[in-house]
Design a protein around this motif. Structure first.
Motif, PDB file in Angstrom:
ATOM      1  N   LEU A 243       0.813  -1.223   0.000  1.00  0.00           N
ATOM      2  CA  LEU A 243       0.000   0.000   0.000  1.00  0.00           C
ATOM      3  C   LEU A 243       0.839   1.263   0.000  1.00  0.00           C
ATOM      4  O   LEU A 243       0.302   2.368  -0.127  1.00  0.00           O
ATOM      5  CB  LEU A 243      -0.944  -0.005   1.208  1.00  0.00           C
ATOM      6  CG  LEU A 243      -1.938  -1.161   1.260  1.00  0.00           C
ATOM      7  CD1 LEU A 243      -2.825  -1.058   2.497  1.00  0.00           C
ATOM      8  CD2 LEU A 243      -2.791  -1.196  -0.013  1.00  0.00           C
ATOM      9  N   SER A 244       2.149   1.138   0.157  1.00  0.00           N
ATOM     10  CA  SER A 244       3.029   2.304   0.137  1.00  0.00           C
ATOM     11  C   SER A 244       3.535   2.605  -1.270  1.00  0.00           C
ATOM     12  O   SER A 244       4.242   3.594  -1.475  1.00  0.00           O
ATOM     13  CB  SER A 244       4.221   2.077   1.085  1.00  0.00           C
ATOM     14  OG  SER A 244       3.785   1.946   2.414  1.00  0.00           O
ATOM     15  N   ARG A 245       3.187   1.802  -2.243  1.00  0.00           N
ATOM     16  CA  ARG A 245       3.603   2.001  -3.626  1.00  0.00           C
ATOM     17  C   ARG A 245       2.839   3.162  -4.258  1.00  0.00           C
ATOM     18  O   ARG A 245       1.690   3.441  -3.892  1.00  0.00           O
ATOM     19  CB  ARG A 245       3.354   0.737  -4.447  1.00  0.00           C
ATOM     20  CG  ARG A 245       4.117  -0.489  -3.971  1.00  0.00           C
ATOM     21  CD  ARG A 245       3.531  -1.769  -4.550  1.00  0.00           C
ATOM     22  NE  ARG A 245       3.427  -1.711  -5.998  1.00  0.00           N
ATOM     23  CZ  ARG A 245       4.294  -2.248  -6.838  1.00  0.00           C
ATOM     24  NH1 ARG A 245       5.340  -2.911  -6.356  1.00  0.00           N
ATOM     25  NH2 ARG A 245       4.139  -2.161  -8.143  1.00  0.00           N
ATOM     26  N   ASN A 246       3.465   3.808  -5.213  1.00  0.00           N
ATOM     27  CA  ASN A 246       2.778   4.885  -5.931  1.00  0.00           C
ATOM     28  C   ASN A 246       1.585   4.348  -6.712  1.00  0.00           C
ATOM     29  O   ASN A 246       0.564   5.022  -6.851  1.00  0.00           O
ATOM     30  CB  ASN A 246       3.754   5.601  -6.873  1.00  0.00           C
ATOM     31  CG  ASN A 246       4.801   6.398  -6.126  1.00  0.00           C
ATOM     32  OD1 ASN A 246       4.556   6.870  -5.013  1.00  0.00           O
ATOM     33  ND2 ASN A 246       5.980   6.545  -6.725  1.00  0.00           N
ATOM     34  N   ASP A 247       1.734   3.150  -7.247  1.00  0.00           N
ATOM     35  CA  ASP A 247       0.641   2.518  -7.988  1.00  0.00           C
ATOM     36  C   ASP A 247      -0.018   1.453  -7.119  1.00  0.00           C
ATOM     37  O   ASP A 247      -0.227   0.326  -7.545  1.00  0.00           O
ATOM     38  CB  ASP A 247       1.151   1.901  -9.281  1.00  0.00           C
ATOM     39  CG  ASP A 247       2.253   0.866  -9.044  1.00  0.00           C
ATOM     40  OD1 ASP A 247       2.819   0.847  -7.928  1.00  0.00           O
ATOM     41  OD2 ASP A 247       2.528   0.056  -9.957  1.00  0.00           O
ATOM     42  N   ARG A 248      -0.349   1.842  -5.892  1.00  0.00           N
ATOM     43  CA  ARG A 248      -0.903   0.868  -4.947  1.00  0.00           C
ATOM     44  C   ARG A 248      -2.159   0.219  -5.524  1.00  0.00           C
ATOM     45  O   ARG A 248      -2.876   0.816  -6.341  1.00  0.00           O
ATOM     46  CB  ARG A 248      -1.215   1.530  -3.606  1.00  0.00           C
ATOM     47  CG  ARG A 248      -2.271   2.604  -3.662  1.00  0.00           C
ATOM     48  CD  ARG A 248      -2.649   3.069  -2.264  1.00  0.00           C
ATOM     49  NE  ARG A 248      -3.559   4.187  -2.297  1.00  0.00           N
ATOM     50  CZ  ARG A 248      -4.868   4.084  -2.517  1.00  0.00           C
ATOM     51  NH1 ARG A 248      -5.393   2.894  -2.749  1.00  0.00           N
ATOM     52  NH2 ARG A 248      -5.629   5.158  -2.537  1.00  0.00           N
ATOM     53  N   PRO A 249      -2.448  -0.985  -5.091  1.00  0.00           N
ATOM     54  CA  PRO A 249      -3.643  -1.682  -5.601  1.00  0.00           C
ATOM     55  C   PRO A 249      -4.935  -1.017  -5.137  1.00  0.00           C
ATOM     56  O   PRO A 249      -4.964  -0.339  -4.108  1.00  0.00           O
ATOM     57  CB  PRO A 249      -3.503  -3.087  -5.000  1.00  0.00           C
ATOM     58  CG  PRO A 249      -2.656  -2.895  -3.783  1.00  0.00           C
ATOM     59  CD  PRO A 249      -1.696  -1.812  -4.125  1.00  0.00           C
ATOM     60  N   THR A 250      -5.976  -1.233  -5.912  1.00  0.00           N
ATOM     61  CA  THR A 250      -7.309  -0.808  -5.474  1.00  0.00           C
ATOM     62  C   THR A 250      -8.019  -1.935  -4.737  1.00  0.00           C
ATOM     63  O   THR A 250      -9.020  -1.701  -4.071  1.00  0.00           O
ATOM     64  CB  THR A 250      -8.164  -0.369  -6.670  1.00  0.00           C
ATOM     65  OG1 THR A 250      -8.371  -1.488  -7.542  1.00  0.00           O
ATOM     66  CG2 THR A 250      -7.477   0.765  -7.431  1.00  0.00           C
ATOM     67  N   ALA A 251      -7.493  -3.162  -4.881  1.00  0.00           N
ATOM     68  CA  ALA A 251      -8.053  -4.317  -4.173  1.00  0.00           C
ATOM     69  C   ALA A 251      -6.906  -5.171  -3.645  1.00  0.00           C
ATOM     70  O   ALA A 251      -5.971  -5.485  -4.383  1.00  0.00           O
ATOM     71  CB  ALA A 251      -8.944  -5.148  -5.080  1.00  0.00           C
ATOM     72  N   LEU A 252      -7.000  -5.519  -2.383  1.00  0.00           N
ATOM     73  CA  LEU A 252      -5.968  -6.332  -1.730  1.00  0.00           C
ATOM     74  C   LEU A 252      -6.601  -7.652  -1.295  1.00  0.00           C
ATOM     75  O   LEU A 252      -7.517  -7.672  -0.465  1.00  0.00           O
ATOM     76  CB  LEU A 252      -5.399  -5.586  -0.528  1.00  0.00           C
ATOM     77  CG  LEU A 252      -4.265  -6.266   0.253  1.00  0.00           C
ATOM     78  CD1 LEU A 252      -3.130  -6.664  -0.671  1.00  0.00           C
ATOM     79  CD2 LEU A 252      -3.758  -5.332   1.345  1.00  0.00           C
ATOM     80  N   VAL A 253      -6.122  -8.754  -1.860  1.00  0.00           N
ATOM     81  CA  VAL A 253      -6.664 -10.085  -1.599  1.00  0.00           C
ATOM     82  C   VAL A 253      -5.726 -10.811  -0.644  1.00  0.00           C
ATOM     83  O   VAL A 253      -4.513 -10.845  -0.863  1.00  0.00           O
ATOM     84  CB  VAL A 253      -6.801 -10.882  -2.912  1.00  0.00           C
ATOM     85  CG1 VAL A 253      -7.394 -12.264  -2.643  1.00  0.00           C
ATOM     86  CG2 VAL A 253      -7.644 -10.114  -3.913  1.00  0.00           C
ATOM     87  N   CYS A 254      -6.279 -11.389   0.402  1.00  0.00           N
ATOM     88  CA  CYS A 254      -5.475 -12.104   1.402  1.00  0.00           C
ATOM     89  C   CYS A 254      -5.921 -13.557   1.463  1.00  0.00           C
ATOM     90  O   CYS A 254      -7.116 -13.856   1.418  1.00  0.00           O
ATOM     91  CB  CYS A 254      -5.610 -11.451   2.774  1.00  0.00           C
ATOM     92  SG  CYS A 254      -5.138  -9.698   2.781  1.00  0.00           S
ATOM     93  N   ALA A 255      -4.958 -14.469   1.611  1.00  0.00           N
ATOM     94  CA  ALA A 255      -5.248 -15.900   1.544  1.00  0.00           C
ATOM     95  C   ALA A 255      -5.911 -16.446   2.802  1.00  0.00           C
ATOM     96  O   ALA A 255      -6.281 -17.619   2.840  1.00  0.00           O
ATOM     97  CB  ALA A 255      -3.973 -16.690   1.256  1.00  0.00           C
TER      98      ALA A 255
END
Length: 360
Positions: A243-255
């Motif tokens: 989430l600290s990336r400039n192109d952070r994801p809009t959806a974060l999937v966790c296993a």
């Protein structure tokens, strides 16, 4: 290779009918003391079934099953997975007059294999339920099969499911459906926090998700994968990097849900609004998925049902009436369900992307 003795060999040596041997092995009451003694002596002489059932018969069958979990001494325990599987197993044991003993072993230590084989040899239990990652250890599976010791696999991968009886969900299909769901909501940048590398079921969830992206015409360049270990802390740590990336994801999937809860914690700390700025999903539908805010969209995996079904299959194996060590490798898949809650929402999709094909 010498042919292993069968129940018919025991009956012939004991001078009794095959059904009498079966009644003795299953501790049925309608057997004379003399016939019982003959069967016990024949079982011992022939070394019938190497699981030491013969030695238990002298004092009565143990009617105890062993449930084996993985435990990493350096990490916090999974909040609910183990408990739910154990509760289901206990319920099935109670219904059929069996007891359950739980063992935890560290899969990082090479000694775990010898420890599990020792459980099969010590005569204290009639069968084993193996959970991940032990359920995918082919060498362990083959060693147990060579002993003729009953066991059932929980949440095994495809290769192990071809070797032995197992129960679980179709993790790959669940991952695919989760991917289709998020694509239909408009997401085109994803983060994915996986489980431990030796958990085949967790890897299958990622494989299914990647399949959904591929079916929709997307490359794997729109997803960033991070390695977690199913713990709350790993969710916190891995989400921070994603989430600290400039192109952070809009959806974060966790296993799993524990990592999703950790990711949610990180999102709040970074000032992101869930789901307006970021959608987060979990896996398992454990209680934590409903007590965090917002509640997690997740895949419901019927963990108690899996635990009870594993025990039912194991007891059926224990009660088999023949002496063969070759067991049918049946994969019993139970249904799962995508549960939509407040941690996900739709986002606007550029017109150029709206027509992309999405198939499940």
């Amino acid at each position: 290779m010498d042919k292993k003795p069968t129940i018919d060999d025991v009956a012939k040596m004991a001078g009794v009918a095959r059904a009498t041997v079966s009644r003795v092995l299953n501790s049925s009451p309608n057997t004379s003391k003399r016939a019982r003694e003959r069967v016990i002596q024949a079982v011992s002489a022939l070394n019938y079934q190497v699981n030491q059932q013969a030695r238990q018969l002298a004092s009565g069958a143990s009617r105890i099953l062993a449930l084996v979990f993985a435990a990493d001494a350096e990490a916090e325990p999974n909040s609910y997975y183990h408990s739910a599987v154990e509760l289901g197993a206990i319920r099935a044991c109670n219904e059929q007059g069996y007891g359950l003993v739980t063992h935890t072993l560290d899969p990082a230590k090479q000694s775990y294999r010898s420890s599990i084989l020792a459980l099969a040899d010590d005569g204290r239990s009639d069968g084993l339920v193996l959970t991940p990652p032990f359920c995918d250890d082919h060498e362990l599976i083959q060693a147990l099969q060579s002993k003729g010791f009953p066991f059932v696999l929980v949440s095994a991968g495809p290769d192990a499911r071809h070797l032995s009886c197992s129960v679980g969900i179709d993790d790959r299909q669940a991952g695919l459906e989760l991917g289709v769901y998020l694509l239909l909501q408009g997401h085109r940048r994803f983060g994915f926090i996986t489980g431990p590398l030796d958990h085949k079921s967790a890897a299958l969830r990622l494989e299914g998700f990647l399949e959904a992206l591929d079916n929709a015409g997307h490359s794997d360049q729109i997803i960033e994968v991070a390695d977690g270990n199913f713990t709350f802390k790993s969710g916190i740590d891995q989400a921070e990097g994603l989430l600290s990336r400039n192109d952070r994801p809009t959806a974060l999937v966790c296993a799993n849900d524990d990592m999703a809860a950790g990711a949610l914690f990180t999102a709040h700390r970074l000032g992101l609004i869930v789901p307006a700025d970021l959608s987060i999903t979990g896996f398992d539908d454990t209680p934590v998925s409903q007590i965090v805010w917002p509640p997690l969209t997740t895949i419901h995996q019927p963990l108690r049902l899996i635990g009870s079904k594993a025990v039912e299959l194991l007891i059926a194996d224990v009660m088999r009436e023949n002496g063969s060590t070759t067991r049918v490798a049946e994969a019993h898949l139970v249904s799962f369900q995508l549960v939509e809650r407040g941690s996900t929402s739709k986002i606007s999709v550029p017109p150029s992307l709206e027509a992309l094909p999405i198939s499940g």
